[in-house]
Design an enzyme around this catalytic site. Structure first.
Site, PDB file in Angstrom:
ATOM      1  CE  LYS A  27       0.008   5.289  -1.997  1.00 15.89           C
ATOM      2  NZ  LYS A  27      -0.951   4.514  -2.693  1.00 15.89           N
ATOM      3  CG  HIS A  53      -5.736  -2.578   0.475  1.00 12.98           C
ATOM      4  ND1 HIS A  53      -4.940  -2.279  -0.605  1.00 12.98           N
ATOM      5  CD2 HIS A  53      -5.269  -1.838   1.510  1.00 12.98           C
ATOM      6  CE1 HIS A  53      -4.039  -1.375  -0.247  1.00 12.98           C
ATOM      7  NE2 HIS A  53      -4.217  -1.095   1.031  1.00 12.98           N
ATOM      8  CB  SER A  73      -0.939  -0.073   1.204  1.00 14.59           C
ATOM      9  OG  SER A  73      -2.111   0.635   0.921  1.00 14.59           O
ATOM     10  CD1 TRP A  79      -7.913   3.160  -2.017  1.00 17.23           C
ATOM     11  CD2 TRP A  79      -9.588   4.293  -2.954  1.00 17.23           C
ATOM     12  NE1 TRP A  79      -7.799   4.472  -1.620  1.00 17.23           N
ATOM     13  CE2 TRP A  79      -8.824   5.194  -2.179  1.00 17.23           C
ATOM     14  CE3 TRP A  79     -10.713   4.784  -3.641  1.00 17.23           C
ATOM     15  CZ2 TRP A  79      -9.132   6.545  -2.066  1.00 17.23           C
ATOM     16  CZ3 TRP A  79     -11.015   6.140  -3.528  1.00 17.23           C
ATOM     17  CH2 TRP A  79     -10.221   7.003  -2.748  1.00 17.23           C
TER      18      TRP A  79
HETATM   19  C1  GCU Z   1      -5.448   4.795   1.671  1.00 17.48           C
HETATM   20  C2  GCU Z   1      -4.857   5.550   0.512  1.00 17.48           C
HETATM   21  C3  GCU Z   1      -4.034   4.641  -0.398  1.00 17.48           C
HETATM   22  C4  GCU Z   1      -3.014   3.874   0.413  1.00 17.48           C
HETATM   23  C5  GCU Z   1      -3.708   3.171   1.557  1.00 17.48           C
HETATM   24  C6  GCU Z   1      -2.754   2.472   2.543  1.00 17.48           C
HETATM   25  O1  GCU Z   1      -6.414   3.896   1.209  1.00 17.48           O
HETATM   26  O2  GCU Z   1      -5.896   6.170  -0.174  1.00 17.48           O
HETATM   27  O3  GCU Z   1      -3.369   5.399  -1.381  1.00 17.48           O
HETATM   28  O4  GCU Z   1      -2.309   2.982  -0.407  1.00 17.48           O
HETATM   29  O5  GCU Z   1      -4.428   4.095   2.333  1.00 17.48           O
HETATM   30  O6  GCU Z   1      -1.589   2.795   2.619  1.00 17.48           O
HETATM   31  O7  GCU Z   1      -3.234   1.624   3.287  1.00 17.48           O
END
Ligand code: GCU
Length: 431
Positions: free
Chosen positions: A273, A411, A269, A360
């Protein structure tokens, strides 16, 4: 001037600049507009990976490595991820503990990464588990965790951090502090036994030890060590977290039990990144893994499917630099898309994974970016992603140097995901 006229003028100025204009849209409106339908993905053209030329045949590997790659990296830092300016900072390592645990099956080490600017310092704690049955230095996975090193395993010997943590009733975390109650709460995401069994070591750092994950104007965490004159608009939490991962690698280079030439950087998540950026910035990472990293990670921004650039910037203003806001309402003006970030991992093994219910994060957009990035792998003489279209759930495409799977489910990062990464790494790290 009458106040009505003044208001009209202010609105006029706001409407003329993309960035100011977005402040007029409420978050509620933005979220209501989120697209989850493939048929509603707008037409878009991806910027060529080969800087102005769409033809990989016109570019050779040397031009990619010496010219195009550094240009992409510079653009990503300038327009999106910002930069952590570590000039003037000194990093040292202190091994706090080193012992056999669990019937001598693993070795647990805790290392303090001390970062100092000469006036004051900041400590980051690195936890390591190494297999004891492997002869010689061990290959590693390294990644950041969301709540603390003590949450990745029930091992009672892991130190508990004193940094800020996000409150979470389910985990018994309140007042932004963690204690014994949260031991092992994220063990499901960190299958230490499975990793050790596969012959790998694991290194992890609590991301809040590097920079707490909230918008504080870049005053806390390692940002507290920077000079006052530093231009804050160029900073971001993601670049600071990525910098922290490179410090772990610096430690690995000094530890003779670790095979620092075979370290995979991994993240889930927002931390996926981060692993992608860390892998792009620091080519010592021998493999790069992005798990459900979504918008600002592996997913193509131009598809505007699921989370968008606009939404992410509004929700998490500290993740990227200030400049990235410029694209909130004009993603098509971005000089790159996320396929270029993935391409910066080439020719090293790259694995991108999604989850079927994680719309998402735009699973298809993650696949397409990995597929596009494969062109750079081909240019560098490696096989990229082989499947021409999105593979079915739970059918990994992993024969080339770029791997992809979509796990069925939500997720998360599960032992299924880890199993794919471990076998991919075993295949590529075999000497
Ligand atoms: C939120 C956010 C995402 C991210 C996620 C996480 O959903 O919008 O961009 O990847 O948190 O880090 O759990």
């Amino acid at each position: 001037m009458n106040s009505h006229l003044l208001l009209v003028m202010i609105l006029g100025i706001q409407m003329s600049s993309g960035y100011a204009q977005d402040t007029l849209k409420s978050m509620q409106q933005l979220r209501a507009e989120v697209n989850y339908e493939e048929k509603n993905v707008p037409d878009y053209a991806l910027p060529s990976l080969f800087a102005g030329s769409n033809d990989a045949n016109l570019i050779d590997a040397t031009t990619w490595n010496n010219k195009i790659r550094p240009e992409w990296l510079e653009l990503f830092e300038r327009e999106m991820y910002g930069h952590f300016p570590d000039e003037g900072l000194h990093v040292s390592f202190i091994i706090n503990s080193d012992q056999m645990v669990f019937g001598d099956k693993f070795r647990r080490k805790e290392v303090t990464i001390n970062v100092s600017n000469g006036r004051h310092g900041h400590d980051i704690s690195l936890l390591l588990y190494l297999p004891t049955k492997v002869r010689g230095p061990v290959p590693m996975f390294v990644g950041l965790n969301f709540y603390g090193n003590h949450t990745i395993h029930s091992d009672p010997g892991i130190s508990i951090h004193r940094s800020w943590a996000r409150n979470n009733e389910d985990y018994g975390i309140s007042n932004n502090r963690v204690d014994d109650k949260s031991r092992g709460i994220r063990a499901n995401r960190w299958p230490v036994e499975q990793i050790i069994q596969a012959g790998f070591g694991l290194g992890t750092i609590y991301y809040g030890d590097i920079d707490p994950d909230y918008d504080d104007g870049f005053n806390n965490g390692i940002h507290s060590l920077l000079d006052e004159e530093v231009d804050k608009s160029t900073l971001s939490s993601i670049s600071a977290w990525a910098w922290g991962l490179s410090q772990a690698l610096n430690y690995f280079e000094q530890d003779s039990q670790i095979d620092h030439d075979h370290v995979a950087v991994i993240g889930h998540s927002r931390l996926g990144k981060t692993s992608l950026l860390a892998g792009a910035l620091d080519q010592r990472f021998a493999m790069v893994v992005s798990n459900d990293s979504g918008c600002g990670g592996a997913a193509l921004s131009r598809r505007e499917f699921g989370e968008t650039v606009h939404i992410i910037n509004r929700s998490f203003p500290h993740w990227f630099n200030e400049r990235f806001n410029h694209y909130n309402e004009q993603v098509n003006k971005l000089p790159f898309d996320q396929h270029s970030l993935l391409a910066l991992a080439a020719p090293r093994p790259l694995y991108v994974a999604s989850a079927s219910e994680d719309l998402w994060a735009d699973p298809h957009g993650e696949f397409l970016a990995a597929k596009e990035a494969s062109k750079v792998y081909n240019l560098l003489g490696e096989k990229g992603l082989e499947d021409a279209s999105m593979p079915a759930a739970d059918s990994p495409s992993n024969k080339g140097v770029v791997g992809y799977h979509m796990r069925s489910g939500k997720h998360d990062i599960t032992s299924y995901d880890w199993a794919q990464y471990l076998s991919f790494a075993s295949r590529h790290f075999k000497k």
